[in-house]
Design an enzyme around this catalytic site. Structure first.
Site, short mmCIF file in Angstrom:
data_model
loop_
_atom_site.label_atom_id
_atom_site.label_comp_id
_atom_site.label_asym_id
_atom_site.label_seq_id
_atom_site.Cartn_x
_atom_site.Cartn_y
_atom_site.Cartn_z
N HIS A 177 -15.65 -39.33 26.30
CA HIS A 177 -14.28 -39.35 27.00
C HIS A 177 -13.44 -40.51 26.88
CE1 HIS A 177 -11.62 -38.18 30.67
NE2 HIS A 177 -11.47 -39.64 30.64
N GLU A 178 -13.95 -41.65 26.84
CA GLU A 178 -13.23 -42.76 26.77
C GLU A 178 -12.83 -43.08 25.35
OE1 GLU A 178 -12.04 -44.24 29.41
OE2 GLU A 178 -13.23 -43.32 30.88
N HIS A 181 -9.90 -41.59 24.44
CA HIS A 181 -8.74 -42.31 25.14
C HIS A 181 -8.43 -43.60 23.78
CE1 HIS A 181 -7.81 -40.78 28.80
NE2 HIS A 181 -9.18 -41.14 29.35
#
Lengths: 284, 261
Positions: A177-178, A181
């Site tokens: 997820h990170e 980003h």
């Protein structure tokens, strides 16, 4: 491809860091003129682990790192992005204060300024710590790197790595997820039901994060009322907040956005670019 | 579309409704905005302005908020029913958001409405304000645990605890909340330092170190079977229930910032 990237680099220089309003227009123009074809692109991103510990707290094993890289590779394989890791580069920093650094805190800035492991143009600084307050991890966006390279990278709650102690968030998906980003993606619920959402066309807007394991049989969950007919709430998307074992997809639109963002703001990650040719990742 | 400079405007009825000098939700919004404002000033990348509609209904609440807030709350003199928006904010703002209780007030150009309690086109809970403001400004938002799994501390405050003490605590921790059972406020916070400070007040009692906010209910009489009694005052009891499909009583979220007798 190298010629195209030179042209793109000019655009990068024209874009002042954080100029978000212009970024959208620039990205659209860039896609239309470049005609980017993600399926043809490949990149391998070197990962540099920086483990912040407080004595025995926060220690990460060789096996956990290897499994984390495996999880990243599986998740980003459809995008043609892979991750590499060299055990010889692992950094451990035993500092009780840094171990509990908060998001965008002075401690975070001090920690990263002192212990960044790789030039962020050429690799991923992957920090582990224990920030508290229910935080699982965070990242910086690609457009932030040029203006604030010290802060670049991802910070992960140590227990979220595979074999970690933070179920149901210990399968390594927080890192997926990170890193999403870090490669330019917003949350699928970015901006709720107001345009432009996450700026990706094939992730229908939904009002707020989904947590846990929202049932497929109970769609459309919190999908926005104006969503196209037949749309489903992206409850399995890596950029939502569902449990680790419920996440399993990036959309084609997200993959296109990642490549566009990388090409615009992280060109040093692209194999074959002038920056990367003959250049191993620059380790500080 | 994320912007670099945002102006958050609190509408009059967000400020003035409720039993307190200024509504706790307005204080929570102000706290969230000011915490982010301080971070942006330190870290750079964007700017955020906080403004409040000041009319005959909200003038006292604006003054109360300015007394609690540690940073500027820009008063906007706007007539009831008149439009408000980006043009009322300081120069440089690219977008304004009006936090409102309903959709009645007209919006000026460049302005978005956050209707409190509207999960689709508004702000379902004020505790989400920090995340939503970050999103509008294109700032990174950390991944968080499922709120239903997060626990907080619960402190029973002495009778007569000043409103200002409660409101300042909400400003400090916008995710905190309280309800008043009879004459005493029960305060919920997920910040351990704040919990310790409140528990150290003369006459305060710590009710729980770790309680799930989503499992707290107010019920009449005593604790129902299977529920844990946290506090009883008069005919009302605050309890924690196990996961249940048909929970008794009223949820904490539905009575927070209110007095139950």
């Amino acid at each position: 491809m190298a010629e195209e990237i030179v042209a793109r680099r000019c655009a990068t220089q024209d874009l002042s860091t954080g100029d978000l309003a212009r970024m959208i227009a620039l990205e659209r123009e860039y896609r239309s003129t470049r005609g980017i074809q993600p399926a043809e692109l490949q990149a391998t991103i070197p990962v540099y682990f920086v483990h912040i510990t407080d004595g025995a707290l926060g220690r990460i094993s060789v096996s956990q790192r290897a499994r984390q890289i495996d999880v990243l590779n599986a998740a980003f394989a459809p995008a043609g992005i892979s991750f590499s890791h060299d055990e010889g580069t692992v950094v451990t920093v035993d500092d009780a204060g840094f171990y509990r650094m908060g998001h965008r805190s002075l401690r975070e800035r001090q920690c990263k300024s002192q212990h960044q492991a790789v030039d962020p143009r050429h690799g991923l600084n992957f920090y582990t710590a224990s920030p508290g307050e229910g935080l699982l991890g965070w990242a910086t966006f690609p457009h932030e790197m040029e203006g604030d390279p010290d802060m670049d990278g991802v910070v992960m709650l140590d227990g979220t790595l595979p074999e970690g102690d933070s179920p149901p968030y210990n399968m390594g998906m927080t890192a997926v997820h990170e890193v999403g980003h870090w490669l330019g993606l917003y949350h699928t619920f970015q901006g709720g039901c107001t345009p432009l959402g996450d700026e990706v066309d094939d992730t229908p807007a939904h009002a707020a994060p989904n947590y846990g394991k929202p049932a497929d049989s109970q769609q459309p969950h919190n999908l926005c009322p104006g969503a196209p007919s037949g749309s489903l709430c992206p409850i399995h998307n890596y950029m939502n907040y569902v449990d680790d074992d419920w996440m399993n997809e990036f959309t084609t639109g997200q993959i296109e956005r990642m490549w566009t963002q990388v090409d615009m703001f992280r060109p040093g990650l692209l194999a074959g670019t002038a920056e990367a040719v003959g250049l191993e990742a620059v380790v500080w | 579309m994320p912007v670099r400079a945002l102006c958050l405007i609190l509408d009059a009825m967000v400020l003035a409704s409720g039993d307190y000098p200024v509504h706790p939700e307005a204080v929570a919004l102000a706290g969230a905005a000011h915490h982010l404002q301080a971070e942006l000033e330190r870290e750079g990348g964007a700017t955020l302005t906080l403004a409040a509609v000041r009319d005959e209904r909200s003038a006292a609440a604006v003054a109360a908020l300015q007394g609690i807030a540690e940073r500027e709350v820009l008063p906007l003199n706007v007539e009831p029913g008149a439009s408000v928006g980006l043009a009322d904010c300081p120069g440089g703002a690219e977008m304004a958001i009006l936090a409102a209780r309903d959709g009645k007030r007209p919006l000026g150009p460049g302005t978005l409405r956050w209707q409190l309690g509207d999960q689709y086109y508004g702000l379902a809970e004020t505790r989400e304000a920090g995340r939503r403001l970050r999103e509008e400004l294109g700032q990174p938002v950390p991944r968080t645990r499922n709120p239903e799994t997060i626990t907080g501390g619960l402190v029973l405050l002495p009778a007569g605890t000043p409103d200002e003490t409660l409101l300042r605590a909400i400003y400090e921790q916008p995710g905190a909340s309280w309800l008043t059972l009879g004459e005493r406020a029960v305060f919920y916070t997920e910040n351990g330092d704040q919990e310790d400070r409140l528990a150290a007040l003369p006459g305060a009692t710590r009710l729980s170190y770790a309680v799930h906010r989503h499992r707290m209910r107010v019920v009449e009489g005593g604790a129902p079977p299977g529920a844990e009694l946290l506090h009883r005052e008069g005919g009302q009891a605050l309890v924690v229930i196990p996961d249940a499909t048909d929970p008794p009583g009223t949820a904490w979220e539905d009575v927070r910032f209110r007095t139950v007798r």
